[in-house]
Scaffold this motif. Structure first.
Motif, mmCIF file in Angstrom:
data_model
loop_
_atom_site.group_PDB
_atom_site.id
_atom_site.type_symbol
_atom_site.label_atom_id
_atom_site.label_comp_id
_atom_site.label_asym_id
_atom_site.label_seq_id
_atom_site.Cartn_x
_atom_site.Cartn_y
_atom_site.Cartn_z
ATOM 1 N N ARG A 68 29.832 38.267 43.901
ATOM 2 C CA ARG A 68 29.851 37.477 45.125
ATOM 3 C C ARG A 68 31.251 37.384 45.718
ATOM 4 N N LEU A 69 32.253 37.378 44.847
ATOM 5 C CA LEU A 69 33.643 37.283 45.306
ATOM 6 C C LEU A 69 34.230 38.648 45.666
ATOM 7 N N GLY A 70 33.492 39.710 45.377
ATOM 8 C CA GLY A 70 33.953 41.045 45.746
ATOM 9 C C GLY A 70 34.686 41.797 44.665
ATOM 10 N N PHE A 71 34.532 41.381 43.389
ATOM 11 C CA PHE A 71 35.220 42.056 42.279
ATOM 12 C C PHE A 71 34.212 42.829 41.440
ATOM 13 N N ASP A 72 34.626 44.009 40.978
ATOM 14 C CA ASP A 72 33.766 44.759 40.070
ATOM 15 C C ASP A 72 34.512 45.264 38.838
ATOM 16 N N GLN A 73 35.814 44.958 38.739
ATOM 17 C CA GLN A 73 36.618 45.328 37.571
ATOM 18 C C GLN A 73 37.465 44.132 37.157
ATOM 19 N N VAL A 74 37.530 43.882 35.838
ATOM 20 C CA VAL A 74 38.292 42.723 35.367
ATOM 21 C C VAL A 74 39.113 43.070 34.136
ATOM 22 N N ARG A 75 40.166 42.314 33.958
ATOM 23 C CA ARG A 75 40.878 42.199 32.682
ATOM 24 C C ARG A 75 40.482 40.829 32.143
ATOM 25 N N LEU A 76 39.674 40.809 31.093
ATOM 26 C CA LEU A 76 39.002 39.576 30.684
ATOM 27 C C LEU A 76 39.783 38.834 29.613
ATOM 28 N N ALA A 84 44.674 29.917 30.383
ATOM 29 C CA ALA A 84 44.195 30.922 31.330
ATOM 30 C C ALA A 84 44.813 30.709 32.707
ATOM 31 N N LEU A 85 44.853 29.462 33.168
ATOM 32 C CA LEU A 85 45.451 29.175 34.475
ATOM 33 C C LEU A 85 46.933 29.533 34.494
ATOM 34 N N THR A 86 47.618 29.237 33.412
ATOM 35 C CA THR A 86 49.041 29.579 33.320
ATOM 36 C C THR A 86 49.240 31.089 33.337
ATOM 37 N N ALA A 87 48.388 31.819 32.606
ATOM 38 C CA ALA A 87 48.496 33.285 32.567
ATOM 39 C C ALA A 87 48.255 33.884 33.948
ATOM 40 N N MET A 88 47.324 33.325 34.698
ATOM 41 C CA MET A 88 47.046 33.833 36.047
ATOM 42 C C MET A 88 48.210 33.544 36.991
ATOM 43 N N THR A 131 40.729 37.696 34.589
ATOM 44 C CA THR A 131 39.562 36.817 34.727
ATOM 45 C C THR A 131 39.315 36.047 33.440
ATOM 46 N N ARG A 132 38.872 34.823 33.611
ATOM 47 C CA ARG A 132 38.435 34.004 32.482
ATOM 48 C C ARG A 132 37.056 33.426 32.781
ATOM 49 N N LEU A 133 36.082 33.652 31.880
ATOM 50 C CA LEU A 133 34.792 32.964 31.933
ATOM 51 C C LEU A 133 34.923 31.730 31.053
ATOM 52 N N HIS A 134 34.939 30.569 31.673
ATOM 53 C CA HIS A 134 35.159 29.332 30.918
ATOM 54 C C HIS A 134 33.940 28.431 31.060
ATOM 55 N N SER A 135 33.325 28.112 29.929
ATOM 56 C CA SER A 135 32.176 27.202 29.949
ATOM 57 C C SER A 135 32.670 25.764 29.929
ATOM 58 N N ALA A 136 32.047 24.932 30.741
ATOM 59 C CA ALA A 136 32.458 23.531 30.849
ATOM 60 C C ALA A 136 32.493 22.872 29.477
ATOM 61 N N CYS A 137 33.527 22.091 29.247
ATOM 62 C CA CYS A 137 33.663 21.332 28.000
ATOM 63 C C CYS A 137 34.263 19.979 28.365
ATOM 64 N N VAL A 169 34.817 45.971 32.390
ATOM 65 C CA VAL A 169 35.904 45.266 31.698
ATOM 66 C C VAL A 169 36.903 46.333 31.225
ATOM 67 N N VAL A 170 38.003 46.469 31.951
ATOM 68 C CA VAL A 170 38.966 47.513 31.631
ATOM 69 C C VAL A 170 39.865 47.124 30.466
ATOM 70 N N GLU A 171 39.933 45.813 30.181
ATOM 71 C CA GLU A 171 40.794 45.351 29.092
ATOM 72 C C GLU A 171 40.337 43.960 28.652
ATOM 73 N N ARG A 172 40.314 43.755 27.337
ATOM 74 C CA ARG A 172 40.131 42.398 26.805
ATOM 75 C C ARG A 172 41.505 41.833 26.484
ATOM 76 N N VAL A 173 41.845 40.735 27.112
ATOM 77 C CA VAL A 173 43.156 40.109 26.929
ATOM 78 C C VAL A 173 42.978 38.911 25.998
ATOM 79 N N PRO A 174 43.556 38.927 24.803
ATOM 80 C CA PRO A 174 43.382 37.802 23.866
ATOM 81 C C PRO A 174 43.915 36.499 24.456
ATOM 82 N N LEU A 175 43.301 35.389 24.041
ATOM 83 C CA LEU A 175 43.723 34.061 24.485
ATOM 84 C C LEU A 175 43.727 33.161 23.254
#
Length: 360
Positions: A305-313, A240-244, A214-220, A331-337
Motif C-alpha cells: 500500500r505504501l509502494g514498497f516491494d523490497q526491504v531490509r528487515l 528500530a526507530l533509532t536505526a531508521m 523495515t521493522r514489523l513490530h507487534s503491539a506490546c 527481503v534482501v537482507e535480515r538486519v539483526p536487532l
C-alpha cells in the motif's frame, strides 16, 4: 442487495456477539449448532443449551486437551461431552488453566470420536478471532437454524470463520516529528473485517525504488508503553526507530497483534501461568493457543500500500522473513536487532531462541 451484511461483516458481528455472551449459529452442509464462548457463558444460557440437545459439547484445542489428558481424536480439537450434572464452574475450569496446579485432576473426560468436528473447529477459530479463550460450548440440534432466525442470532457458515486475507484501506496520514526517529509521517490503515486499525510510521523520505529499512513490530502495551522488563519489545521498538533515523529513512509497521496475536487479556493469563513456572510457549499451549497466532500478511499488504516491494528487515525472527516473502515482498537482507536483554527476561529470550527459532 447491498444493504445485506457481507460474510466479513457477519464474521465481525459474530465476534462481538461472542464477547457479549450471545450465542451464534454455525452451519455446515451436514448440520448446525448454536455456539457460545465459554468465557462469556452464563448459567441461564447453559441451561437453555441443555434444553436444546441431549448433551452439549465443549470444544477445546488439541493443546488444551493435552494438558487435561483428554483424547483429541480430531487432532487439533477435542470434543468433550458435558455431563448432565456439570455446572458452569466445571466448564470454566476446563477452559481456563488458572487453577490447573491447584486442582490438577479434571476428569475423567469423555470425548467424541465419531462424527465430524467441522463445527467445533470453526467455533474455536471464532473464539480466537474474538480474542477470547479458545473454548466454546456447542448445542447441535435440527432446530438450530429456526431458533437462530426466531431469536435474531448471527448466522455463519463454518467456512466463513477461516482466516481470510484481510484488506487494509488507508484512513489518514499526517506529519509526525519523533524524539528517536526525527521527521516522519504516521499512516493509519483500517481492515475491512471491522477489526482494530494498524499503523505505518514512515521515517524520513524512503526511496520507493530501493530496499527500505523495515521493522514489523507487534503491539506490546506492557513493553512499549509501561517499559516491562519481561520482554524485549520496548527496546526493539526504540532501537528500530533509532536505526531508521541513523540510516536516514525507514518504515516501521505497528501491527495491533498484542501477545503474539492472542490479545492483552490472554497475554496476562499467560503471564500469570509464567508466574507458576511455565515458559512462554508452555503457557500459550496450556491456554489452548499455538506458539504464535499472528498474521504477518498484514505487514506485506501495508508495504504494498505504501509502494514498497523490497526491504531490509530488522528482525531476529526468520518467520517474519518467510511470511513477508510469501506476501510478495522481497527481503534482501535480515538486519539483526539484538537489544533489551535483562535479568528479568533472560528465560523468555532463551525460550524464544530454543522453541520459536529466534536468532539471538
Amino acid at each position: 442487495m447491498s444493504l445485506s451484511p457481507s460474510p466479513l461483516e457477519r464474521l465481525n458481528r459474530a465476534r462481538a456477539d461472542l464477547r457479549m455472551g450471545l450465542p451464534v449459529l454455525l452451519t455446515t452442509p451436514e448440520g448446525a449448532a448454536l455456539v457460545i464462548a465459554t468465557e462469556s457463558l452464563t448459567a441461564p444460557r447453559l441451561s437453555d443449551l441443555r434444553a436444546l440437545c441431549d448433551q452439549p459439547v465443549l470444544a477445546l484445542t488439541g493443546h488444551r486437551a493435552q494438558t487435561l489428558k483428554a483424547r483429541a481424536y480430531d487432532g487439533d480439537v477435542a470434543r468433550v461431552l458435558i455431563p448432565p450434572d456439570a455446572g458452569l464452574a466445571w466448564i470454566e475450569a476446563l477452559a481456563d488453566p488458572a487453577d490447573d496446579l491447584r486442582v490438577p485432576m479434571k476428569g475423567p473426560l469423555k470425548t467424541l470420536r465419531d462424527g465430524r468436528a467441522d463445527l467445533h473447529r470453526a467455533a474455536i477459530r471464532l473464539a480466537k478471532s474474538a480474542q477470547l479463550l479458545p473454548a466454546a460450548v456447542l448445542a447441535e440440534t435440527p432446530q438450530a437454524r429456526a431458533l437462530a432466525l426466531e431469536h435474531g442470532l448471527t448466522a455463519l457458515d463454518a467456512a466463513e470463520t477461516l482466516a481470510l486475507e484481510t484488506r487494509l484501506s488507508p484512513v489518514i496520514a499526517a506529519r509526525l516529528p519523533m524524539r528517536l526517529a526525527g521527521a516522519g509521517r504516521l499512516h493509519v490503515f483500517r481492515p475491512d473485517d471491522g477489526g482494530i486499525e494498524h499503523y505505518a510510521i514512515e521515517v524520513g523520505q524512503p526511496d520507493r525504488h530501493s530496499p527500505v529499512l523495515t521493522r514489523l513490530h507487534s503491539a506490546c502495551f506492557t513493553g512499549d508503553v509501561l517499559g516491562s522488563l519481561k520482554c524485549d519489545c520496548g527496546p526493539q521498538l526504540h532501537g528500530a526507530l533509532t536505526a531508521m533515523h541513523d540510516a536516514g529513512s525507514g518504515v516501521l509497521l505497528y501491527l495491533n497483534q498484542e501477545g503474539r496475536g492472542i490479545g492483552l487479556a490472554n497475554k496476562m493469563r499467560a503471564y500469570s501461568l509464567q508466574d507458576q513456572g511455565f515458559d512462554t510457549v508452555e503457557a500459550n499451549h496450556r491456554l489452548g493457543f499455538d506458539d504464535d497466532e499472528r498474521d504477518f500478511r498484514l505487514g506485506a499488504e501495508l508495504l504494498r500500500r505504501l509502494g514498497f516491494d523490497q526491504v531490509r528487515l530488522l528482525t531476529n525472527n526468520p518467520s517474519k522473513v518467510a511470511m513477508l516473502e510469501r506476501g510478495g515482498i522481497t527481503v534482501v537482507e535480515r538486519v539483526p536487532l539484538k537489544v533489551g536483554l535483562t535479568a528479568e527476561n533472560a528465560g523468555y529470550m532463551a525460550t524464544k531462541a530454543a522453541k520459536s527459532g529466534h536468532l539471538l
